[in-house]
Design a protein around this motif. Structure first.
Motif, PDB file in Angstrom:
ATOM      1  N   ALA A  59     -70.848 -13.793  38.858  1.00 46.65           N
ATOM      2  CA  ALA A  59     -71.551 -12.719  38.160  1.00 46.65           C
ATOM      3  C   ALA A  59     -72.563 -13.313  37.191  1.00 46.65           C
ATOM      4  CB  ALA A  59     -70.568 -11.829  37.415  1.00 46.65           C
ATOM      5  N   LYS A  60     -73.796 -12.785  37.230  1.00 49.01           N
ATOM      6  CA  LYS A  60     -74.832 -13.153  36.281  1.00 49.01           C
ATOM      7  C   LYS A  60     -75.252 -11.906  35.516  1.00 49.01           C
ATOM      8  CE  LYS A  60     -76.890 -17.080  38.759  1.00 49.01           C
ATOM      9  NZ  LYS A  60     -78.159 -17.650  39.306  1.00 49.01           N
ATOM     10  N   PHE A  61     -75.170 -11.978  34.186  1.00 47.92           N
ATOM     11  CA  PHE A  61     -75.619 -10.894  33.327  1.00 47.92           C
ATOM     12  C   PHE A  61     -76.873 -11.365  32.600  1.00 47.92           C
ATOM     13  CE2 PHE A  61     -71.745  -9.118  34.520  1.00 47.92           C
ATOM     14  CZ  PHE A  61     -71.620  -7.819  34.036  1.00 47.92           C
ATOM     15  N   ILE A  62     -77.985 -10.683  32.837  1.00 43.20           N
ATOM     16  CA  ILE A  62     -79.287 -11.124  32.354  1.00 43.20           C
ATOM     17  C   ILE A  62     -79.884 -10.062  31.441  1.00 43.20           C
ATOM     18  CG2 ILE A  62     -81.596 -11.851  33.045  1.00 43.20           C
ATOM     19  CD1 ILE A  62     -80.350 -12.623  35.783  1.00 43.20           C
ATOM     20  N   ILE A  71     -78.134  -3.049  39.009  1.00 39.16           N
ATOM     21  CA  ILE A  71     -77.032  -3.801  39.605  1.00 39.16           C
ATOM     22  C   ILE A  71     -77.361  -4.171  41.041  1.00 39.16           C
ATOM     23  CG2 ILE A  71     -74.594  -3.710  40.289  1.00 39.16           C
ATOM     24  CD1 ILE A  71     -74.212  -1.621  38.079  1.00 39.16           C
ATOM     25  N   GLU A  72     -77.106  -5.429  41.377  1.00 40.51           N
ATOM     26  CA  GLU A  72     -77.200  -5.905  42.757  1.00 40.51           C
ATOM     27  C   GLU A  72     -75.917  -6.671  43.057  1.00 40.51           C
ATOM     28  OE1 GLU A  72     -80.629  -8.371  42.945  1.00 40.51           O
ATOM     29  OE2 GLU A  72     -82.023  -6.803  42.268  1.00 40.51           O
ATOM     30  N   VAL A  73     -75.220  -6.279  44.108  1.00 42.53           N
ATOM     31  CA  VAL A  73     -73.959  -6.935  44.473  1.00 42.53           C
ATOM     32  C   VAL A  73     -73.982  -7.282  45.954  1.00 42.53           C
ATOM     33  CG1 VAL A  73     -71.444  -6.830  44.398  1.00 42.53           C
ATOM     34  CG2 VAL A  73     -72.788  -5.471  42.778  1.00 42.53           C
ATOM     35  N   LEU A  74     -73.781  -8.564  46.253  1.00 46.03           N
ATOM     36  CA  LEU A  74     -73.636  -9.018  47.627  1.00 46.03           C
ATOM     37  C   LEU A  74     -72.151  -9.204  47.903  1.00 46.03           C
ATOM     38  CD1 LEU A  74     -74.937 -10.033  50.284  1.00 46.03           C
ATOM     39  CD2 LEU A  74     -74.887 -12.335  49.292  1.00 46.03           C
ATOM     40  N   VAL A  75     -71.636  -8.502  48.900  1.00 50.84           N
ATOM     41  CA  VAL A  75     -70.213  -8.551  49.232  1.00 50.84           C
ATOM     42  C   VAL A  75     -70.030  -9.212  50.593  1.00 50.84           C
ATOM     43  CG1 VAL A  75     -68.108  -7.193  49.546  1.00 50.84           C
ATOM     44  CG2 VAL A  75     -69.846  -6.429  47.924  1.00 50.84           C
ATOM     45  N   VAL A 115     -62.300  -9.743  49.731  1.00 52.40           N
ATOM     46  CA  VAL A 115     -63.758  -9.780  49.641  1.00 52.40           C
ATOM     47  C   VAL A 115     -64.182 -10.685  48.489  1.00 52.40           C
ATOM     48  CG1 VAL A 115     -64.101  -7.486  50.636  1.00 52.40           C
ATOM     49  CG2 VAL A 115     -63.908  -7.747  48.147  1.00 52.40           C
ATOM     50  N   LYS A 116     -65.355 -11.283  48.656  1.00 49.58           N
ATOM     51  CA  LYS A 116     -65.987 -12.100  47.626  1.00 49.58           C
ATOM     52  C   LYS A 116     -67.227 -11.364  47.160  1.00 49.58           C
ATOM     53  CE  LYS A 116     -68.127 -16.636  46.880  1.00 49.58           C
ATOM     54  NZ  LYS A 116     -68.498 -17.924  47.535  1.00 49.58           N
ATOM     55  N   GLN A 117     -67.443 -11.327  45.844  1.00 46.77           N
ATOM     56  CA  GLN A 117     -68.543 -10.567  45.263  1.00 46.77           C
ATOM     57  C   GLN A 117     -69.514 -11.484  44.540  1.00 46.77           C
ATOM     58  OE1 GLN A 117     -66.656  -7.396  42.816  1.00 46.77           O
ATOM     59  NE2 GLN A 117     -64.761  -8.054  43.819  1.00 46.77           N
ATOM     60  N   GLU A 118     -70.797 -11.168  44.650  1.00 48.71           N
ATOM     61  CA  GLU A 118     -71.844 -11.871  43.910  1.00 48.71           C
ATOM     62  C   GLU A 118     -72.672 -10.829  43.163  1.00 48.71           C
ATOM     63  OE1 GLU A 118     -74.045 -14.771  46.202  1.00 48.71           O
ATOM     64  OE2 GLU A 118     -72.373 -14.970  47.615  1.00 48.71           O
ATOM     65  N   GLY A 136     -63.775 -17.526  39.848  1.00 51.78           N
ATOM     66  CA  GLY A 136     -65.203 -17.553  40.140  1.00 51.78           C
ATOM     67  C   GLY A 136     -66.042 -18.148  39.035  1.00 51.78           C
ATOM     68  N   GLN A 137     -67.301 -17.724  39.000  1.00 49.89           N
ATOM     69  CA  GLN A 137     -68.269 -18.225  38.040  1.00 49.89           C
ATOM     70  C   GLN A 137     -68.950 -17.055  37.362  1.00 49.89           C
ATOM     71  OE1 GLN A 137     -71.034 -20.935  39.859  1.00 49.89           O
ATOM     72  NE2 GLN A 137     -69.449 -22.148  40.836  1.00 49.89           N
ATOM     73  N   VAL A 138     -69.133 -17.164  36.036  1.00 47.69           N
ATOM     74  CA  VAL A 138     -69.842 -16.119  35.298  1.00 47.69           C
ATOM     75  C   VAL A 138     -70.903 -16.772  34.423  1.00 47.69           C
ATOM     76  CG1 VAL A 138     -67.919 -14.501  35.323  1.00 47.69           C
ATOM     77  CG2 VAL A 138     -68.117 -16.136  33.450  1.00 47.69           C
ATOM     78  N   GLU A 139     -72.027 -16.095  34.288  1.00 44.08           N
ATOM     79  CA  GLU A 139     -73.131 -16.583  33.464  1.00 44.08           C
ATOM     80  C   GLU A 139     -73.734 -15.409  32.708  1.00 44.08           C
ATOM     81  OE1 GLU A 139     -77.570 -18.608  33.994  1.00 44.08           O
ATOM     82  OE2 GLU A 139     -76.079 -18.785  35.598  1.00 44.08           O
ATOM     83  N   VAL A 140     -73.853 -15.562  31.393  1.00 42.79           N
ATOM     84  CA  VAL A 140     -74.442 -14.524  30.554  1.00 42.79           C
ATOM     85  C   VAL A 140     -75.604 -15.149  29.788  1.00 42.79           C
ATOM     86  CG1 VAL A 140     -74.052 -12.851  28.722  1.00 42.79           C
ATOM     87  CG2 VAL A 140     -72.200 -13.381  30.325  1.00 42.79           C
ATOM     88  N   SER A 141     -76.782 -14.537  29.894  1.00 41.94           N
ATOM     89  CA  SER A 141     -77.983 -15.135  29.310  1.00 41.94           C
ATOM     90  C   SER A 141     -78.698 -14.186  28.364  1.00 41.94           C
ATOM     91  CB  SER A 141     -78.950 -15.567  30.420  1.00 41.94           C
ATOM     92  OG  SER A 141     -78.365 -16.574  31.230  1.00 41.94           O
ATOM     93  N   ASN A 142     -78.902 -14.667  27.121  1.00 42.18           N
ATOM     94  CA  ASN A 142     -79.790 -14.058  26.125  1.00 42.18           C
ATOM     95  C   ASN A 142     -79.366 -12.678  25.644  1.00 42.18           C
ATOM     96  OD1 ASN A 142     -81.437 -16.364  26.333  1.00 42.18           O
ATOM     97  ND2 ASN A 142     -82.535 -15.468  28.077  1.00 42.18           N
TER      98      ASN A 142
END
Length: 222
Positions: A59-62, A71-75, A115-118, A136-142
């Motif tokens: 997950a990326k929060f921008i 929101i955009e999610v690739l499953v 399922v795997k989510q992006e 998983g991996q999470v990234e939060v920016s600014n």
């Protein structure tokens, strides 16, 4: 050759061929099934805390200057799950499940098993964020408000420009890395656990990150 032994050998060979054919059929079924699905949604933001509930994925929060959430999610099917060999995941059943309330907005998908989510989420920078992730991996920016991350196994990365009133970073088994204005900050190390805690009365909001097994990276730039 003894007739009984010959019958046993024949039966064993037949069993192996049946099992092989079954796995071949499974492979064909998996290959022919839909392998990805993209979910999107945009809605107005009215000041709520934004929550994410995800079992496996990234997950990326921008931060943006807009007053909406995109929101955009690739499953995709979770190929690491051994039990998925016995049946392909039906991605047609996976949809966004957005629950809006007066004080919070919860983001998740309707089906989390196998399922795997992006996720990529664009949201106003003043929104508070709360992420609950299994693996998983999470990234939060600014972002410019409180951030709360609870991650079971994986990697959490936070890039921020504001000064937080308090920071609490803990990795049960793994590493914690804090970088402020290009300089590495010393963290507490205790056997396999690493942590970092600080308070500043001139700051705003809280940054809390807890990872069971994995790494935390925090970068502060003005």
């Amino acid at each position: 050759m003894n007739k009984l032994i010959k019958k046993l050998l024949t039966a064993t060979l037949s069993s192996v061929m049946v099992v092989s054919a079954a796995f071949s059929s499974l492979a064909v079924t998996a290959a022919s099934a839909d392998t990805t699905k993209t979910l999107t949604q945009t809605f107005a933001y009215t000041g709520q805390e934004v929550l994410l509930d995800m079992d496996i994925g990234s997950a990326k929060f921008i931060a943006t200057d807009e007053q909406e959430i995109r929101i955009e999610v690739l499953v995709t099917p979770n190929e690491s799950n051994w039990f998925s060999l016995w049946g392909s995941t039906d991605l047609d059943d996976v949809e966004l499940d957005i629950n809006e309330a007066a004080k919070e907005i919860e983001l998740k998908v309707t089906e989390q098993d196998d399922v795997k989510q992006e996720w990529v989420v664009y949201l106003p920078r003043q929104a508070a964020v709360n992420l609950n992730v299994g693996i998983g991996q999470v990234e939060v920016s600014n972002m410019e408000n409180s951030i709360d991350i609870d991650l079971g196994v994986g990697h959490a990365e936070i890039n921020h420009e504001i000064l937080y009133s308090s920071m609490s970073l803990e990795s049960g088994v793994g590493e914690v890395s804090v970088n402020s204005q290009g300089q590495s900050v010393e963290v507490n190390r205790n056997f396999v656990m690493q942590s970092y805690h600080t308070e500043d009365q001139t700051g705003f909001g809280q940054l809390n990150v807890n990872v069971g097994v994995g790494q935390i990276d925090v970068h502060h730039k003005l």
